[in-house]
Design a protein around this motif. Structure first.
Motif, PDB file in Angstrom:
ATOM      1  N   THR A 232       0.586   4.914  -3.934  1.00 52.92           N
ATOM      2  CA  THR A 232       0.350   3.849  -2.959  1.00 52.92           C
ATOM      3  C   THR A 232      -0.748   2.903  -3.446  1.00 52.92           C
ATOM      4  N   GLU A 233      -1.765   3.455  -4.089  1.00 54.12           N
ATOM      5  CA  GLU A 233      -2.842   2.630  -4.625  1.00 54.12           C
ATOM      6  C   GLU A 233      -2.317   1.695  -5.712  1.00 54.12           C
ATOM      7  N   ALA A 234      -1.395   2.172  -6.523  1.00 51.77           N
ATOM      8  CA  ALA A 234      -0.796   1.309  -7.556  1.00 51.77           C
ATOM      9  C   ALA A 234      -0.028   0.159  -6.905  1.00 51.77           C
ATOM     10  N   ARG A 235       0.666   0.449  -5.818  1.00 52.33           N
ATOM     11  CA  ARG A 235       1.370  -0.621  -5.098  1.00 52.33           C
ATOM     12  C   ARG A 235       0.369  -1.613  -4.500  1.00 52.33           C
ATOM     13  N   ARG A 236      -0.732  -1.111  -3.949  1.00 51.23           N
ATOM     14  CA  ARG A 236      -1.747  -1.986  -3.357  1.00 51.23           C
ATOM     15  C   ARG A 236      -2.322  -2.948  -4.386  1.00 51.23           C
ATOM     16  N   GLN A 237      -2.683  -2.414  -5.553  1.00 52.24           N
ATOM     17  CA  GLN A 237      -3.286  -3.249  -6.581  1.00 52.24           C
ATOM     18  C   GLN A 237      -2.315  -4.330  -7.053  1.00 52.24           C
ATOM     19  N   LYS A 238      -1.068  -3.959  -7.201  1.00 51.90           N
ATOM     20  CA  LYS A 238      -0.060  -4.930  -7.626  1.00 51.90           C
ATOM     21  C   LYS A 238       0.142  -6.000  -6.551  1.00 51.90           C
ATOM     22  N   SER A 239       0.210  -5.586  -5.301  1.00 53.47           N
ATOM     23  CA  SER A 239       0.429  -6.531  -4.205  1.00 53.47           C
ATOM     24  C   SER A 239      -0.773  -7.422  -3.990  1.00 53.47           C
ATOM     25  N   SER A 240      -1.974  -6.847  -4.104  1.00 53.08           N
ATOM     26  CA  SER A 240      -3.189  -7.610  -3.870  1.00 53.08           C
ATOM     27  C   SER A 240      -3.332  -8.746  -4.873  1.00 53.08           C
ATOM     28  N   SER A 241      -3.005  -8.475  -6.129  1.00 57.48           N
ATOM     29  CA  SER A 241      -3.114  -9.509  -7.157  1.00 57.48           C
ATOM     30  C   SER A 241      -2.049 -10.578  -6.993  1.00 57.48           C
ATOM     31  N   ALA A 242      -0.960 -10.255  -6.272  1.00 54.89           N
ATOM     32  CA  ALA A 242       0.132 -11.214  -6.097  1.00 54.89           C
ATOM     33  C   ALA A 242      -0.110 -12.164  -4.925  1.00 54.89           C
ATOM     34  N   ILE A 243      -1.110 -11.862  -4.064  1.00 50.43           N
ATOM     35  CA  ILE A 243      -1.397 -12.715  -2.904  1.00 50.43           C
ATOM     36  C   ILE A 243      -2.595 -13.582  -3.222  1.00 50.43           C
ATOM     37  N   ASP A 244      -2.428 -14.896  -3.143  1.00 54.90           N
ATOM     38  CA  ASP A 244      -3.534 -15.784  -3.489  1.00 54.90           C
ATOM     39  C   ASP A 244      -4.529 -15.883  -2.340  1.00 54.90           C
ATOM     40  N   ALA A 245      -5.666 -16.515  -2.619  1.00 59.68           N
ATOM     41  CA  ALA A 245      -6.764 -16.580  -1.648  1.00 59.68           C
ATOM     42  C   ALA A 245      -6.349 -17.314  -0.383  1.00 59.68           C
ATOM     43  N   GLU A 246      -5.505 -18.354  -0.518  1.00 60.08           N
ATOM     44  CA  GLU A 246      -5.086 -19.127   0.653  1.00 60.08           C
ATOM     45  C   GLU A 246      -4.239 -18.280   1.595  1.00 60.08           C
ATOM     46  N   GLN A 247      -3.299 -17.517   1.020  1.00 59.33           N
ATOM     47  CA  GLN A 247      -2.474 -16.634   1.838  1.00 59.33           C
ATOM     48  C   GLN A 247      -3.334 -15.565   2.513  1.00 59.33           C
ATOM     49  N   ARG A 248      -4.268 -15.007   1.755  1.00 61.12           N
ATOM     50  CA  ARG A 248      -5.133 -13.947   2.281  1.00 61.12           C
ATOM     51  C   ARG A 248      -5.966 -14.479   3.460  1.00 61.12           C
TER      52      ARG A 248
END
Length: 509
Positions: free
Chosen positions: A16-32
């Motif tokens: 799950t942590e691997a999925r989180r890291q991959k997803s987190s890097s795919a979301i830009d600051a504006e979306q976040r």
């Protein structure tokens, strides 16, 4: 199987942590920023899950609102499989962002498969949509598919709610008024708990005090007993791989209608992996029974306790020193037609934070886009104060300033005028709408600028704003002590910090 189980469960968290890291890097600051969403790192998720009370029931019904990639759910499932093998687990996970649905679904399927390897059963329900809309549908009754939950575990999104927003209106209709998305999630989590159910969450600390969360605190404290609060000493350790520097707390609380209140565990650590120090405090030392503001006082360590005791032992409340404090009455964007950039006939000084300098007022200000004056007429007279001594405090302090509370004295000798306007970005200490005595004003200014008060505010306030409500709830030196401190302030600019602290300490002994 007993020796393999922890390894398999840990693998669930790592995947799950691997999925989180991959997803987190795919979301830009504006979306976040738009979502107000910050995913929970594995160490945080495991720590939060460790606070859950599992009990002895055959089934645990879990709600994870704002689930993200499912980090909290995975950590909790891991813990249940390890500590309560054979327990049936029912998980409802809500997520509004469509780009996360596939990843969250993969985590939930991973939970089901991992439980099967344990000989256990996990049932999952993925709600692909807005948690607030889902949680408030059919207001007044809970539908079967929504149910009531034994455990709500959350890292809610952080975002202000506009007064007329759909979300804010829905939460107010369902349970309570609140001004932020994270407290809205908390309030609905409380509403969806079964009697004796538990809420475990990581949230900003700002709900613990201040006027904006007053109604939420009342609702929360009327329905919940706080069991455990954990405080991190370093803000940048909470979400270590993001830019979040929010002052967060992790806490657990139990749904109860009982008036009896037991002790609370308060723990601290530098980070998730460092030593955790714990102590037990009385509930009434955290939530004062007669406090109309329902402030939650989180004393992280013995130094906090000493600070709280020192504050409690101060002799006076604000009325006892013949003072009140109010937010400045002039809201500039509502009074544009009355404002003037420079002093002019028929106008009086208008004081903004930019006019505060070294404990006094530098008026008029030059090289500024702010106005310096407000016309005195029938429309504006009620916005102003009569000539006199006042103490003003910035409502917002810049990062460069050393103190959270920044105070100055308005001296009518230094700034001659008939009346004064104070803009809405300052708080004003006054006496029934008029000035206070010179010595008390000067002593109060030094007290507000002292290190001991700054330490107290920083320790017990979870937000950077200094609101009039916060200042009203403080205790103060006596009027005699303030006068003595003020008389010892030599003429001129604010003394250096060491001198301020020496004067305050000497007169408080």
């Amino acid at each position: 199987m007993a020796t393999e189980a922890p390894v398999v469960a840990t693998d669930l968290v790592l995947r799950t942590e691997a999925r989180r890291q991959k997803s987190s890097s795919a979301i830009d600051a504006e979306q976040r920023s738009k979502l107000g969403q910050y995913f929970t790192p594995a160490p945080a998720a495991e720590f939060i899950a460790s606070l859950a009370r599992l009990g002895a029931a055959d089934e645990i019904r879990v709600l994870d609102p704002g689930a993200g990639v499912g980090s909290l759910t995975a950590a909790l499932v891991m813990r249940i499989l390890r500590d309560r093998p054979g327990t049936r687990i029912s998980v409802t996970a809500c997520e509004v962002a469509p780009q996360l649905h596939g990843i969250l679904e993969a985590t939930l399927e991973d939970c089901v498969d991992t439980a099967r390897e344990f000989g256990s059963h996990v049932e999952v329900n993925l709600v692909r949509g807005d948690f607030i809309a889902w949680a408030t549908k059919d207001e007044g009754s809970l539908s079967e598919d929504r149910g009531l939950f034994d455990l709500v575990i959350m890292n809610p999104p952080y975002k202000k709610l506009a007064a007329n927003s759909r979300e804010r209106r829905a939460v107010a209709a369902a349970c309570t008024e609140t001004s932020n998305l994270y407290s809205a999630f908390m309030a609905l989590g409380v509403r969806l708990l079964s009697p004796g159910g538990q809420l475990v969450a990581i949230t900003p600390r700002s709900f613990a005090n201040g006027p904006y969360f007053r109604q939420f605190r009342r609702y929360f404290l009327d329905h919940m007993h706080i069991d455990h609060v954990h405080v991190f000493e370093a803000r940048n350790k909470v979400f270590a791989d993001t830019d979040v520097l929010q002052e967060n707390v992790i806490f657990s609380a139990t749904r109860t209608n009982s008036p009896s209140r037991g002790p609370v565990i308060v723990s601290t650590s530098q980070s998730y992996s460092s030593e955790v120090r714990s102590r037990t405090v009385r509930y009434e030392d955290m939530v004062y029974p007669a406090d109309p503001e329902y402030f939650i006082h989180i004393s992280a360590d013995e130094e906090d306790v000493e600070l709280a005791a020192a504050h409690a032992n101060l002799p006076a409340t604000l009325p006892e020193i013949s003072c009140q404090v109010s937010t400045g009455r002039v809201v500039d964007f509502r009074s544009k037609e009355h404002l003037r950039p420079d002093p002019t006939d028929g106008a009086v000084p208008l004081i903004y934070p930019i006019h505060m300098r070294e404990g006094g007022i530098a008026w008029p200000a030059t090289r500024t886009k702010k106005n310096n004056a407000i016309m005195l007429n029938g429309d504006t007279r009620k916005m102003t104060f009569p000539r006199g001594y006042y103490v003003i405090v910035k409502r917002l302090s810049s990062k460069e300033e050393k103190r959270r509370v920044v105070a100055s004295v308005f001296d009518p000798v230094e700034t001659p005028c008939e009346r004064i306007g104070f803009e809405n970005h300052v708080n004003v200490f006054h006496c029934g709408g008029e000035g206070i005595t010179k010595d008390v004003a000067r002593g109060l200014c030094l007290w507000l600028n002292s290190t001991i008060l700054d330490r107290f505010i920083r320790r017990f306030s979870g937000h950077t704003q200094v609101n009039a409500t916060d200042l009203r709830n403080l205790r103060y030196p006596s009027k005699c002590q303030l006068s003595a401190i003020g008389r010892d302030w030599p003429q001129g600019a604010l003394p250096i910090q060491e001198k301020i602290d020496d004067l305050v300490e000497r007169h408080l002994q």
